[in-house]
Scaffold this active site. Structure first.
Site, PDB file in Angstrom:
ATOM      1  N   HIS A 142      29.200   2.030  28.145  1.00  0.00           N
ATOM      2  CA  HIS A 142      29.412   2.841  26.946  1.00  0.00           C
ATOM      3  C   HIS A 142      30.703   2.399  26.264  1.00  0.00           C
ATOM      4  O   HIS A 142      31.622   1.882  26.910  1.00  0.00           O
ATOM      5  CB  HIS A 142      29.520   4.316  27.313  1.00  0.00           C
ATOM      6  N   GLU A 157      33.248   4.040  25.203  1.00  0.00           N
ATOM      7  CA  GLU A 157      34.463   4.643  25.755  1.00  0.00           C
ATOM      8  C   GLU A 157      34.897   3.945  27.041  1.00  0.00           C
ATOM      9  O   GLU A 157      36.091   3.699  27.255  1.00  0.00           O
ATOM     10  CB  GLU A 157      34.243   6.132  26.065  1.00  0.00           C
ATOM     11  N   CYS A 187      29.696  11.561  26.481  1.00  0.00           N
ATOM     12  CA  CYS A 187      28.761  12.125  27.450  1.00  0.00           C
ATOM     13  C   CYS A 187      29.524  12.571  28.705  1.00  0.00           C
ATOM     14  O   CYS A 187      30.741  12.406  28.793  1.00  0.00           O
ATOM     15  CB  CYS A 187      27.710  11.077  27.815  1.00  0.00           C
ATOM     16  N   CYS A 223      31.464   9.613  30.431  1.00  0.00           N
ATOM     17  CA  CYS A 223      32.651   9.213  29.682  1.00  0.00           C
ATOM     18  C   CYS A 223      33.705  10.306  29.671  1.00  0.00           C
ATOM     19  O   CYS A 223      34.904  10.028  29.790  1.00  0.00           O
ATOM     20  CB  CYS A 223      32.267   8.795  28.272  1.00  0.00           C
TER      21      CYS A 223
END
Length: 156
Positions: free
Chosen positions: A54, A56, A84, A87
């Site tokens: 992801h 992040e 999410c 993260c």
């Protein structure tokens, strides 16, 4: 004149647009320390075939390398979509003091929408959250991407 926060979110949006090159969900993130970007990332799940890739996570890893520390104290994370659970957990573990995000994620957001991991008093660190910065632009990028995916018959 744009604020520092707006300028940094524009940088995160540029990262999100880069994810489109690999047909990934356009999410971008930047980590800022002392007014300077020290970590950048965009979603790379498709490119790397990695469910943890992801935006992040990539930006946090780059920032930790830049500071030579897993503790990202005095940093702000700017991300185009509400993080999410995975993260959000990484943000707490990295000791990020401030998170600024653009679009809410009503299906998987873990910073106030579905869950609120980053402000959970049971954890050892809490993050100050500012939501909605350039939210319309961030959300539009995602809407356009998913509309194209549906038109092409692809799954999200």
């Amino acid at each position: 004149m744009k604020s520092v926060d707006e300028r940094m979110m524009v940088q995160a949006l540029a990262e999100a647009a880069a994810a489109l090159e690999t047909d990934d969900v356009p999410v971008g993130a930047v980590v800022v320390h002392d007014g300077r970007i020290i970590g950048r990332g965009c979603n790379q799940r498709e490119l790397l075939k990695d469910p943890t890739a992801h935006a992040e996570m990539i930006a946090l890893t780059a920032a930790a390398e830049a500071l030579r520390s897993w503790r990202l104290l005095d940093c702000t994370l700017y991300v185009t979509l509400e993080p999410c659970v995975m993260c959000a957990g990484a943000i707490v573990n990295a000791r990020i003091p401030r998170l600024v995000f653009g679009a809410d994620d009503p299906k998987a957001g873990a910073c106030g929408s579905v869950y609120n991991v980053v402000e959970d008093g049971r954890l050892n660190h809490r993050v100050a959250v500012e939501r909605g910065l350039l939210g319309d632009e961030c959300a539009q990028l995602l809407r356009d991407f998913f509309a194209r995916q549906r038109a092409q018959g692809k799954k999200g």
